[in-house]
Design a protein around this motif. Structure first.
Motif, PDB file in Angstrom:
ATOM      1  N   UNK A  87      -8.239  33.085  17.752  1.00  0.00           N
ATOM      2  CA  UNK A  87      -8.848  31.785  17.454  1.00  0.00           C
ATOM      3  C   UNK A  87      -8.351  30.766  18.474  1.00  0.00           C
ATOM      4  N   UNK A  88      -9.291  30.096  19.117  1.00  0.00           N
ATOM      5  CA  UNK A  88      -8.963  29.059  20.104  1.00  0.00           C
ATOM      6  C   UNK A  88      -9.642  27.776  19.636  1.00  0.00           C
ATOM      7  N   UNK A  89      -8.843  26.741  19.419  1.00  0.00           N
ATOM      8  CA  UNK A  89      -9.408  25.509  18.865  1.00  0.00           C
ATOM      9  C   UNK A  89      -8.564  24.312  19.312  1.00  0.00           C
ATOM     10  N   UNK A  90      -8.826  23.148  18.718  1.00  0.00           N
ATOM     11  CA  UNK A  90      -8.056  21.945  19.052  1.00  0.00           C
ATOM     12  C   UNK A  90      -8.174  21.632  20.545  1.00  0.00           C
ATOM     13  N   UNK A  91      -9.403  21.760  21.054  1.00  0.00           N
ATOM     14  CA  UNK A  91      -9.649  21.640  22.493  1.00  0.00           C
ATOM     15  C   UNK A  91      -9.784  20.176  22.909  1.00  0.00           C
ATOM     16  N   UNK A  92      -8.960  19.754  23.860  1.00  0.00           N
ATOM     17  CA  UNK A  92      -9.138  18.496  24.575  1.00  0.00           C
ATOM     18  C   UNK A  92      -9.636  18.850  25.969  1.00  0.00           C
ATOM     19  N   UNK A  93     -10.765  18.276  26.373  1.00  0.00           N
ATOM     20  CA  UNK A  93     -11.378  18.628  27.656  1.00  0.00           C
ATOM     21  C   UNK A  93     -11.586  17.371  28.487  1.00  0.00           C
ATOM     22  N   UNK A 103      -8.678  21.691  30.368  1.00  0.00           N
ATOM     23  CA  UNK A 103      -8.576  21.726  28.907  1.00  0.00           C
ATOM     24  C   UNK A 103      -7.140  21.988  28.468  1.00  0.00           C
ATOM     25  N   UNK A 104      -6.828  21.476  27.291  1.00  0.00           N
ATOM     26  CA  UNK A 104      -5.597  21.824  26.576  1.00  0.00           C
ATOM     27  C   UNK A 104      -6.011  22.214  25.170  1.00  0.00           C
ATOM     28  N   UNK A 105      -5.416  23.251  24.632  1.00  0.00           N
ATOM     29  CA  UNK A 105      -5.852  23.766  23.330  1.00  0.00           C
ATOM     30  C   UNK A 105      -4.755  24.547  22.631  1.00  0.00           C
TER      31      UNK A 105
ATOM     32  N   UNK C  19     -19.376  13.025  17.206  1.00  0.00           N
ATOM     33  CA  UNK C  19     -18.663  14.188  16.657  1.00  0.00           C
ATOM     34  C   UNK C  19     -17.689  14.754  17.694  1.00  0.00           C
ATOM     35  N   UNK C  20     -18.158  14.892  18.947  1.00  0.00           N
ATOM     36  CA  UNK C  20     -17.282  15.418  20.007  1.00  0.00           C
ATOM     37  C   UNK C  20     -16.105  14.476  20.257  1.00  0.00           C
ATOM     38  N   UNK C  21     -16.355  13.162  20.211  1.00  0.00           N
ATOM     39  CA  UNK C  21     -15.262  12.193  20.381  1.00  0.00           C
ATOM     40  C   UNK C  21     -14.202  12.366  19.290  1.00  0.00           C
ATOM     41  N   UNK C  22     -14.674  12.517  18.056  1.00  0.00           N
ATOM     42  CA  UNK C  22     -13.752  12.598  16.923  1.00  0.00           C
ATOM     43  C   UNK C  22     -12.955  13.899  16.956  1.00  0.00           C
ATOM     44  N   UNK C  23     -13.632  15.010  17.257  1.00  0.00           N
ATOM     45  CA  UNK C  23     -12.925  16.297  17.324  1.00  0.00           C
ATOM     46  C   UNK C  23     -11.879  16.259  18.447  1.00  0.00           C
ATOM     47  N   UNK C  24     -12.230  15.642  19.573  1.00  0.00           N
ATOM     48  CA  UNK C  24     -11.259  15.528  20.671  1.00  0.00           C
ATOM     49  C   UNK C  24     -10.126  14.565  20.309  1.00  0.00           C
ATOM     50  N   UNK C  25     -10.453  13.490  19.619  1.00  0.00           N
ATOM     51  CA  UNK C  25      -9.404  12.571  19.170  1.00  0.00           C
ATOM     52  C   UNK C  25      -8.406  13.308  18.278  1.00  0.00           C
ATOM     53  N   UNK C  26      -8.916  14.061  17.307  1.00  0.00           N
ATOM     54  CA  UNK C  26      -8.027  14.800  16.401  1.00  0.00           C
ATOM     55  C   UNK C  26      -7.186  15.822  17.163  1.00  0.00           C
TER      56      UNK C  26
END
Lengths: 149, 149, 149
Positions: A87-93, A103-105, C19-26
């Motif tokens: 599982x790969x999630x929590x992606x900042x791109x 990306x960081x994840x 949605x993408x902004x919020x997921x990246x913020x989290x």
């Protein structure tokens, strides 16, 4: 990173289309791995791609070498009769330029033995440089840090 | 799948708006389930929807039957005083036509007993056919494969 | 919530960009926390932000107080030589007005001791009110419910 390279991780968040592409790329990429399709998985790296891990003395360099190394890994796993799910999630791109994203994840691996119960196998963090090539995303450089190592 | 039906999973990735809709649909759908709202959860299937699992001899067919079956499941769970959380992620979504999408994903269930510690209960993979109906997404066909089964 | 405030969670799903902004913020927000950057993490709350948990008798009120409280938490953890990773996913996000969104989500914490094996530490659900401020999202109110508590 030298000071001139340094930039806040949220300096240039990608747009929603790019974010959805990247999340789908990662999802498909991990499904290939867990399905033991090592060569198709390795096609997610550029030809000169690099795969580094904090638990390995040297990075693996080049798509063919990455594929061969992962082929040995998935074949070993087949002998053990367990299923792993990455599982790969929590992606900042963050956008670097038109065809390049950093990306960081987080990534975790769940493991289920045949007839047994699922558990967490491993927790990691990752950092990729992705490039757009032939109309799709590929990994130019990946660094995976295993927690607890 | 016959050869004429077969298509690469990444043949036609959906756009960002559709992807965000689907991820939010799944998130809401699983929150309903874990909140024991079996009937509202089952409304996420089409009237003729099918829910198949590799651990069941036959698929459950039709929204009303799916709702009744899940109602029994969540009521049994209430008697055990545990909380389950269904996480569905790693979604690859491919467009079939204007109102229809095929997805592949991973899902895990975390379980926490009252006063106790959380653990992984189950790891699965899933494949859905989703259709757009009444301005929202619904599941026409779902196949869940439990790892290790 | 009073009856006039109540609205179905899917009444007004946000668009893909939001949605993408919020997921990246989290994602970024949790990476800051797990990296022990308590003050940068707390900057994700508004100045008058509130952080409530079902395991605490009183909410923590105000960004500075939230920062100081989390600083104590992460410093305690450093003394224990474990790594924690907060995963926040399954996000449903509904628009309240142009600059305000309500979310519901799941969060789990994975823990890995130095030299040891990863495991699930905690499973929770969350509800935030997010506001757009200075061109970025911040948390005005957060409620975290620990499962099993």
């Amino acid at each position: 990173m030298t000071q001139t390279e340094a930039a806040p991780v949220t300096a240039a968040p990608v747009d929603a289309e790019t974010y959805a592409q990247i999340v789908q790329f990662y999802s498909h990429h991990m499904q290939l791995l867990d399905n033991a399709e090592a060569e198709e998985w390795a096609d997610g790296f550029t030809e000169d791609g690099v795969f580094a891990q904090n638990v390995k003395p040297e990075p693996t360099r080049g798509r063919d070498t990455i594929a061969a190394s992962m082929r040995r890994g998935v074949d070993r796993l087949k002998g053990r009769d367990v299923v792993r799910r990455h599982w790969l999630s929590m992606v900042v791109a963050d956008r670097v330029d038109a065809d390049s994203v950093r990306t960081k994840y987080y990534a975790v691996v769940f493991e289920t033995p045949a007839g047994g119960k699922a558990s967490v196998y491993l927790s990691t963090t990752g950092e990729d440089t992705l490039v757009r090539e032939d109309g799709r995303w590929r990994i130019r450089h990946r660094l995976i840090n295993h927690d607890g190592a």
